[in-house]
Scaffold this motif. Structure first.
Motif, PDB file in Angstrom:
ATOM      1  N   UNK A 119       1.060  -1.410  -0.158  1.00  0.00           N
ATOM      2  CA  UNK A 119       0.075   0.123  -0.026  1.00  0.00           C
ATOM      3  C   UNK A 119       0.844   1.107   0.063  1.00  0.00           C
ATOM      4  N   UNK A 120       0.377   2.145  -0.683  1.00  0.00           N
ATOM      5  CA  UNK A 120       1.224   3.454  -0.769  1.00  0.00           C
ATOM      6  C   UNK A 120       0.292   4.741  -0.565  1.00  0.00           C
ATOM      7  N   UNK A 121       0.715   5.500   0.216  1.00  0.00           N
ATOM      8  CA  UNK A 121      -0.023   6.651   0.534  1.00  0.00           C
ATOM      9  C   UNK A 121       0.249   7.845  -0.365  1.00  0.00           C
ATOM     10  N   UNK A 122      -0.576   8.415  -1.232  1.00  0.00           N
ATOM     11  CA  UNK A 122       0.093   8.979  -2.211  1.00  0.00           C
ATOM     12  C   UNK A 122      -1.168  10.263  -2.503  1.00  0.00           C
ATOM     13  N   UNK A 123      -0.915  11.073  -3.254  1.00  0.00           N
ATOM     14  CA  UNK A 123      -1.930  12.186  -3.656  1.00  0.00           C
ATOM     15  C   UNK A 123      -1.021  12.695  -4.722  1.00  0.00           C
ATOM     16  N   UNK A 124      -1.913  13.486  -5.738  1.00  0.00           N
ATOM     17  CA  UNK A 124      -1.463  14.301  -7.047  1.00  0.00           C
ATOM     18  C   UNK A 124      -1.527  15.619  -6.449  1.00  0.00           C
ATOM     19  N   UNK A 125      -0.662  16.544  -6.536  1.00  0.00           N
ATOM     20  CA  UNK A 125      -0.873  17.922  -6.344  1.00  0.00           C
ATOM     21  C   UNK A 125      -0.522  18.726  -7.483  1.00  0.00           C
ATOM     22  N   UNK A 126      -1.554  19.805  -7.849  1.00  0.00           N
ATOM     23  CA  UNK A 126      -1.130  20.959  -8.755  1.00  0.00           C
ATOM     24  C   UNK A 126      -0.739  22.016  -7.991  1.00  0.00           C
ATOM     25  N   UNK A 127       0.766  22.425  -8.219  1.00  0.00           N
ATOM     26  CA  UNK A 127       1.629  23.114  -7.480  1.00  0.00           C
ATOM     27  C   UNK A 127       2.007  24.451  -8.332  1.00  0.00           C
ATOM     28  N   UNK A 128       1.628  25.482  -7.797  1.00  0.00           N
ATOM     29  CA  UNK A 128       2.293  26.768  -8.492  1.00  0.00           C
ATOM     30  C   UNK A 128       3.500  26.853  -8.351  1.00  0.00           C
ATOM     31  N   UNK A 129       4.234  27.853  -9.122  1.00  0.00           N
ATOM     32  CA  UNK A 129       5.650  27.890  -9.240  1.00  0.00           C
ATOM     33  C   UNK A 129       6.326  28.194  -7.845  1.00  0.00           C
ATOM     34  N   UNK A 130       7.403  27.876  -7.638  1.00  0.00           N
ATOM     35  CA  UNK A 130       8.041  28.085  -6.278  1.00  0.00           C
ATOM     36  C   UNK A 130       9.572  28.066  -6.219  1.00  0.00           C
ATOM     37  N   UNK A 131      10.256  28.438  -5.357  1.00  0.00           N
ATOM     38  CA  UNK A 131      11.539  28.445  -5.346  1.00  0.00           C
ATOM     39  C   UNK A 131      12.235  27.541  -4.350  1.00  0.00           C
ATOM     40  N   UNK A 132      13.274  26.716  -4.579  1.00  0.00           N
ATOM     41  CA  UNK A 132      14.110  26.050  -3.583  1.00  0.00           C
ATOM     42  C   UNK A 132      15.262  27.006  -3.253  1.00  0.00           C
ATOM     43  N   UNK A 133      15.398  27.284  -2.120  1.00  0.00           N
ATOM     44  CA  UNK A 133      16.574  28.079  -1.645  1.00  0.00           C
ATOM     45  C   UNK A 133      17.249  27.557  -0.480  1.00  0.00           C
ATOM     46  N   UNK A 134      18.698  27.723  -0.513  1.00  0.00           N
ATOM     47  CA  UNK A 134      19.464  27.152   0.648  1.00  0.00           C
ATOM     48  C   UNK A 134      20.795  27.127   0.009  1.00  0.00           C
ATOM     49  N   UNK A 135      21.590  25.810   0.466  1.00  0.00           N
ATOM     50  CA  UNK A 135      22.898  25.790  -0.004  1.00  0.00           C
ATOM     51  C   UNK A 135      23.168  24.439  -0.539  1.00  0.00           C
ATOM     52  N   UNK A 136      23.707  24.633  -1.836  1.00  0.00           N
ATOM     53  CA  UNK A 136      23.826  23.675  -2.841  1.00  0.00           C
ATOM     54  C   UNK A 136      25.462  23.268  -2.927  1.00  0.00           C
ATOM     55  N   UNK A 137      25.675  22.016  -3.278  1.00  0.00           N
ATOM     56  CA  UNK A 137      26.944  21.806  -3.714  1.00  0.00           C
ATOM     57  C   UNK A 137      26.675  20.739  -4.798  1.00  0.00           C
ATOM     58  N   UNK A 138      27.713  20.409  -5.548  1.00  0.00           N
ATOM     59  CA  UNK A 138      27.789  19.442  -6.650  1.00  0.00           C
ATOM     60  C   UNK A 138      28.645  18.277  -5.852  1.00  0.00           C
ATOM     61  N   UNK A 139      27.784  16.913  -5.788  1.00  0.00           N
ATOM     62  CA  UNK A 139      28.409  15.762  -5.108  1.00  0.00           C
ATOM     63  C   UNK A 139      28.425  14.764  -6.087  1.00  0.00           C
TER      64      UNK A 139
END
Length: 235
Positions: free
Chosen positions: A71-91
């Motif tokens: 069993x999987x607890x899932x939902x489909x979401x229509x999401x408006x545009x957003x930003x992911x902000x933070x600290x990024x690195x190439x790994x």
């Protein structure tokens, strides 16, 4: 049908107890799923992208749960545009165990920076996030990905200097919730998504970041409720 899927040393008490379990251990869902996908499908995600869906079937109906062994607890979401902000690195992508490059990236941040990031977040997925972006389609070990430790914000949110930004356009997401011991439950969730949920539902992954958010860590992070956000489109 399925495109590439998409993951700290112990932290102090208080607000830091909300950190992602995967971040804490320096191992992400991208790495777990890369192995699980090939094991259950028999081909890499890039092979499926190029050659087509080996489980293709008529789209009779839309299901939000798997009608199989898991069993999987899932939902489909229509999401408006957003930003992911933070600290990024190439790994580099590491298939087994803790990714020391992710661990080093997160532990290098001062304690107060985790608190500052969490206060900045104002959009879903909520809380501190583990983000994997720009992934190799076949999850080749040693290939590079962008790993971001951060939060989601609305497009008009002022972003302080010194933070990395991933612009995320509007679109649909499948949100998969799981709970249980880490990392076993998370790895099992990825395998079930590849083997059962996607073949049974009229959706496929589209390009975009893959996100893990921890909702309810308990027992010193040994167990937790998580939400996995995967970008999808009609198959």
């Amino acid at each position: 049908m399925i495109s590439a899927l998409n993951r700290l040393a112990d932290v102090v008490r208080g607000e830091q107890d909300r950190l992602n379990v995967g971040i804490r251990h320096g191992c992400g869902p991208t790495e777990a799923f890369g192995r699980a996908f090939r094991a259950v499908i028999g081909a890499g995600p890039g092979d499926v992208r190029r050659d087509g869906d080996p489980f293709a079937q008529p789209q009779f109906k839309f299901r939000l749960t798997v009608e199989g062994n898991e069993h999987m607890d899932t939902r489909i979401v229509d999401h408006p545009a957003f930003r992911l902000v933070g600290h990024a690195a190439r790994v580099p992508l590491i298939h087994q165990g803790v990714n020391p490059h992710i661990q080093q990236h997160i532990t290098a941040l001062p304690t107060e920076e985790h608190l500052r990031l969490k206060a900045l977040g104002n959009a879903e997925p909520s809380g501190l996030l583990a983000v994997s972006d720009d992934l190799d389609p076949d999850y080749t070990e040693g290939s590079e990905l962008t790993y971001l430790h951060g939060v989601a914000v609305s497009p008009d949110t002022p972003v302080p200097g010194g933070l990395d930004i991933i612009e995320v356009p509007a679109g649909r997401w499948v949100v998969i919730r799981d709970a249980g011991p880490y990392p076993q439950t998370l790895q099992k969730t990825w395998a079930t998504a590849a083997a059962e949920w996607f073949p049974s539902n009229p959706w496929r992954l589209r390009p975009g970041p893959e996100i893990v958010a921890v909702l309810e860590p308990t027992n010193g992070f040994s167990t937790a409720a998580r939400e996995l956000w995967l970008p999808v489109e009609p198959a």
